[in-house]
Design a protein around this motif. Structure first.
Motif, PDB file in Angstrom:
ATOM      1  N   VAL A  55       0.839  -1.200   0.000  1.00 19.76           N
ATOM      2  CA  VAL A  55       0.000   0.000   0.000  1.00 19.76           C
ATOM      3  C   VAL A  55       0.871   1.246   0.000  1.00 19.76           C
ATOM      4  O   VAL A  55       0.645   2.164  -0.783  1.00 19.76           O
ATOM      5  N   ASN A  56       1.881   1.291   0.887  1.00 24.45           N
ATOM      6  CA  ASN A  56       2.733   2.476   0.978  1.00 24.45           C
ATOM      7  C   ASN A  56       4.104   2.100   1.554  1.00 24.45           C
ATOM      8  O   ASN A  56       4.232   1.904   2.762  1.00 24.45           O
ATOM      9  N   PRO A  57       5.142   2.033   0.708  1.00 20.58           N
ATOM     10  CA  PRO A  57       6.480   1.695   1.211  1.00 20.58           C
ATOM     11  C   PRO A  57       7.246   2.878   1.817  1.00 20.58           C
ATOM     12  O   PRO A  57       8.323   2.688   2.372  1.00 20.58           O
ATOM     13  N   ILE A  58       6.687   4.084   1.728  1.00 24.18           N
ATOM     14  CA  ILE A  58       7.393   5.256   2.251  1.00 24.18           C
ATOM     15  C   ILE A  58       7.577   5.113   3.760  1.00 24.18           C
ATOM     16  O   ILE A  58       6.624   4.870   4.494  1.00 24.18           O
ATOM     17  N   GLY A  59       8.807   5.233   4.213  1.00 26.13           N
ATOM     18  CA  GLY A  59       9.121   5.101   5.623  1.00 26.13           C
ATOM     19  C   GLY A  59       9.586   3.713   6.016  1.00 26.13           C
ATOM     20  O   GLY A  59       9.951   3.486   7.174  1.00 26.13           O
ATOM     21  N   ALA A  60       9.599   2.774   5.068  1.00 31.27           N
ATOM     22  CA  ALA A  60      10.014   1.406   5.398  1.00 31.27           C
ATOM     23  C   ALA A  60      11.477   1.361   5.854  1.00 31.27           C
ATOM     24  O   ALA A  60      11.808   0.665   6.820  1.00 31.27           O
ATOM     25  N   GLY A  61      12.351   2.097   5.192  1.00 39.53           N
ATOM     26  CA  GLY A  61      13.765   2.120   5.586  1.00 39.53           C
ATOM     27  C   GLY A  61      13.958   2.691   6.978  1.00 39.53           C
ATOM     28  O   GLY A  61      14.752   2.176   7.774  1.00 39.53           O
ATOM     29  N   ASP A  62      13.210   3.744   7.287  1.00 37.17           N
ATOM     30  CA  ASP A  62      13.269   4.317   8.639  1.00 37.17           C
ATOM     31  C   ASP A  62      12.751   3.323   9.667  1.00 37.17           C
ATOM     32  O   ASP A  62      13.259   3.251  10.794  1.00 37.17           O
ATOM     33  N   THR A  63      11.745   2.544   9.275  1.00 35.74           N
ATOM     34  CA  THR A  63      11.194   1.532  10.177  1.00 35.74           C
ATOM     35  C   THR A  63      12.241   0.468  10.479  1.00 35.74           C
ATOM     36  O   THR A  63      12.377   0.038  11.626  1.00 35.74           O
TER      37      THR A  63
END
Length: 133
Positions: free
Chosen positions: A71-79
């Motif tokens: 749905v939304n991969p934005i922020g996955a690296g920060d997670t």
């Protein structure tokens, strides 16, 4: 960052060269975590700091989401980074902490929020399906 020419190395050789350069350039660096979106991730440990013969490379095959699940991969690296550091501070086990971070990032991609919010059930499923070698 380290000036490698991608045309000169296949992926495995490039990773090993990057690891060597980073540990030489930053001799007090203990860990290097490498992510590549949904692809294989790697964790490198600088065993020269401890003098031990323990394992120094871990390879993580993360749970692969179906295209319609993302749905939304934005922020996955920060997670990955946030959860990994929280787990590492909690128990001092970096290979396990990186697995948690990768699994949380995968679970995060299933929700519309841009921050590091994820569903606990999705996290558990991703943890069970993330292979570590």
């Amino acid at each position: 960052l380290i000036g490698l020419d991608r045309s000169d190395y296949d992926q495995a050789a490039q990773l090993m060269k990057a690891r060597e350069i980073m540990f030489e350039r930053y001799p007090n660096l203990k860990w290097i975590a490498v992510t590549d979106g949904p692809n294989t991730a790697y964790l490198f440990h600088n065993i020269s700091l401890t003098g031990s013969c323990e394992k120094s490379i871990w390879k993580y095959n993360v749970k692969q989401l179906q295209k319609e699940e993302v749905v939304n991969p934005i922020g996955a690296g920060d997670t990955v980074g946030g959860v990994m550091m929280a787990k590492f501070l909690e128990n001092g086990d970096m290979p396990m902490a990186f697995r948690w971070g990768l699994s949380a990032a995968t679970a995060k991609c299933k929700l519309p929020s841009a921050g590091g919010i994820f569903n606990g059930d999705d996290l558990e499923e991703c943890l069970m399906q993330t292979e570590v070698h």
